[in-house]
Design a protein around this motif. Sequence first.
Motif, short mmCIF file in Angstrom:
data_model
loop_
_atom_site.label_atom_id
_atom_site.label_comp_id
_atom_site.label_asym_id
_atom_site.label_seq_id
_atom_site.Cartn_x
_atom_site.Cartn_y
_atom_site.Cartn_z
N PHE A 1 0.83 -1.20 0.00
CA PHE A 1 0.00 0.00 0.00
C PHE A 1 0.87 1.26 0.00
O PHE A 1 0.66 2.20 -0.78
CB PHE A 1 -0.92 -0.01 1.21
N LEU A 2 1.88 1.27 0.87
CA LEU A 2 2.78 2.43 0.91
C LEU A 2 3.56 2.55 -0.40
O LEU A 2 3.83 3.66 -0.86
CB LEU A 2 3.74 2.29 2.09
N GLY A 3 3.92 1.39 -0.97
CA GLY A 3 4.64 1.45 -2.25
C GLY A 3 3.79 2.04 -3.35
O GLY A 3 4.29 2.83 -4.18
N LEU A 4 2.50 1.69 -3.38
CA LEU A 4 1.62 2.26 -4.40
C LEU A 4 1.45 3.77 -4.19
O LEU A 4 1.42 4.55 -5.15
CB LEU A 4 0.26 1.57 -4.34
N LEU A 5 1.37 4.18 -2.93
CA LEU A 5 1.28 5.62 -2.64
C LEU A 5 2.54 6.33 -3.10
O LEU A 5 2.49 7.44 -3.65
CB LEU A 5 1.05 5.85 -1.15
N ASP A 6 3.66 5.71 -2.87
CA ASP A 6 4.93 6.32 -3.27
C ASP A 6 5.00 6.48 -4.79
O ASP A 6 5.54 7.47 -5.30
CB ASP A 6 6.09 5.46 -2.77
N GLN A 7 4.46 5.48 -5.51
CA GLN A 7 4.45 5.57 -6.98
C GLN A 7 3.48 6.64 -7.46
O GLN A 7 3.71 7.30 -8.46
CB GLN A 7 4.05 4.22 -7.57
N ALA A 8 2.36 6.79 -6.72
CA ALA A 8 1.31 7.70 -7.17
C ALA A 8 1.57 9.15 -6.80
O ALA A 8 1.17 10.07 -7.52
CB ALA A 8 -0.04 7.27 -6.59
N VAL A 9 2.25 9.37 -5.67
CA VAL A 9 2.47 10.74 -5.19
C VAL A 9 3.92 11.15 -5.48
O VAL A 9 4.85 10.53 -4.96
CB VAL A 9 2.19 10.84 -3.68
N PRO A 10 4.15 12.16 -6.32
CA PRO A 10 5.53 12.57 -6.65
C PRO A 10 6.23 13.20 -5.45
O PRO A 10 5.59 13.69 -4.53
CB PRO A 10 5.33 13.58 -7.78
N LEU A 11 7.56 13.14 -5.48
CA LEU A 11 8.33 13.79 -4.44
C LEU A 11 8.19 15.29 -4.54
O LEU A 11 7.87 15.84 -5.60
CB LEU A 11 9.80 13.39 -4.55
N GLU A 12 8.47 16.01 -3.43
CA GLU A 12 8.26 17.47 -3.40
C GLU A 12 9.16 18.19 -4.39
O GLU A 12 8.78 19.22 -4.94
CB GLU A 12 8.53 18.00 -1.99
N ASP A 13 10.41 17.67 -4.66
CA ASP A 13 11.32 18.39 -5.55
C ASP A 13 11.08 18.03 -7.01
O ASP A 13 11.79 18.51 -7.89
CB ASP A 13 12.78 18.10 -5.17
#
Length: 590
Positions: free
Chosen positions: A576-588
Amino acid sequence: MNRTFQVDLRGVVDLLSHHLYSSPRVYLRELMQNAVDAVTARRAGDGEAPEGIAVVVRDRTLTITDTGVGLTEEQVHELLATIGRSSKRDELGFARHEFLGQFGIGLLSAFLVADEVRVITRSVEGGPAVEWIGRADGTYRIGPAEREAPGTTVELTARQGCEQWFAEDTVTELCALFGSMLPFTVTVQGKAVSGTGTPWRKDDRAPGQRTADLVGYAQDVLGFTPFDVIDLNVPEAGLTGVAYVLPFPANPAEHAGHRVYLKRMLLTESSDSLLPGWAFFARCVVDAGELRPTASREALYADGLLDSTREALGEHLRGWLVGLARTDPARLGRFLEIHHLGVKALALHDDEMLRLVEQWMPMETNVGRMTLADFRARHGDVRYTLTTDDFRQMAAVAAAQGLAVVNGGYTYDSEIIARLPLLDPEQSVRRLEPTDLMTRFDSVPPATELELRPFLTAAQRAMDQLGCEVVLRSFEPASLPVLYLVDRAAAFQAELRSTKDRVDELWAGVLSAFDKPADDRPQLVLNHRNALVRRVCALREPERVALAVESLYGQALLLGYHPIRPADAALLNRSFLGLLDQAVPLEDQP
């Protein structure tokens, strides 16, 4: 030299009050019983003799007077001053078959509430009246008395602390409770509390009036309006009565409270041995002439006659059910909605009830609720799941493959389904296994499988840590992306390994003896007809493949109601966290 036992009467009374009788209230029942026996004995020799029992309460003193046979001075010595000599009662004319008393200890119950018992009696055989005064310390005296008519009067005064058992309302209530069905006139303070007779008696009442009276009795005494009333009759036990079918579901684990009268005198309000265990949907009120009471006369003695009576009463209830199926199916359906557990319990060992359940009781299937008879007529073979979780996991997929399945997870259902061949030896009954579904799935074309081999290799590598095999198939419904299938052997091995991880080294070594190679591992079946699965199969990066397959694995566990192990919970969280990481871009990142 032979010596005589010395009896401590206070010790005997203490034994009675704490270990034999359930409550001091039984003193009144025992006094009434002695009076009933005396009246019965007199009328056996003189059918025209008066019959009556009068109870009077005044200033903490209770007297009970009967018009019975009375006692001579010799009989007073034999009956009132000798503890437990039932055989002497029979010699004096109180035959066990005709009278309530059997144990010769009834009068002692008076010492539960009084320190002194006074008896004035005169025998129908002639002779003077006799007074007997017994005390709780074990002493007694006998002397002459004044009494013109034959019969007996018993008088006792409440011991300090027992006054509540001599209150007029209490005495009236108890006399009515114990003696309302007695064929004699019993009065308390001059008001009759008996003579109503049994409500199930056959007399000149119209059938409708008799039924209304029986229903009214259930409402007044038992506190409910019965679903139906069943007449009971067991001649060998001298038993007549009725069984009231409860209008609400009953808990099979709770003992039923049946009211049992012995020769019209209330024996118990809570007998739990009168009906078979499966008949918890009924409450009985019966009068028996041949069944034996226990020493306390508050329960039925367990013997062969009680066993055969229980079976006969079970046959009455069984016959009522069969008759209802034949004459009023709609009413039977309403009954089954309320008491399906009792009927199914009976069907486990009764073929006639098994046939009734098959014909009339709907069960849950993946093609709608229907009876087993309808299911057999439409689908032939009967496939079933052993648990409700198994049904939830496979029902929809099985229906899409054209497999009809019965949910055998409810109480007694799987056992009943397994007994169907007793009704029809040609009937095929089998438990649905995951392999049954796999044989209905389509394989993907060889070229497609060859093209997707890198994906399948990466996916299998991700699932190896969970002991799961990844399989690619095409099946309906196409909306279902993934299915987790585990057979019984694989489930056992998985539970075994999980247990080994939790126990100490000694037990882990013992369990290792049952550990076998995982020839049949749980299978994660990816549905190639599902658009999402085809998109996942197009992934090439091993990390993204692992993340996607782990997510599909978690969804399969949740949708299939499978148990979640600690490793599965960790995987669900990670994916679940991995999918969120893929879906939400990093701030920079833009």
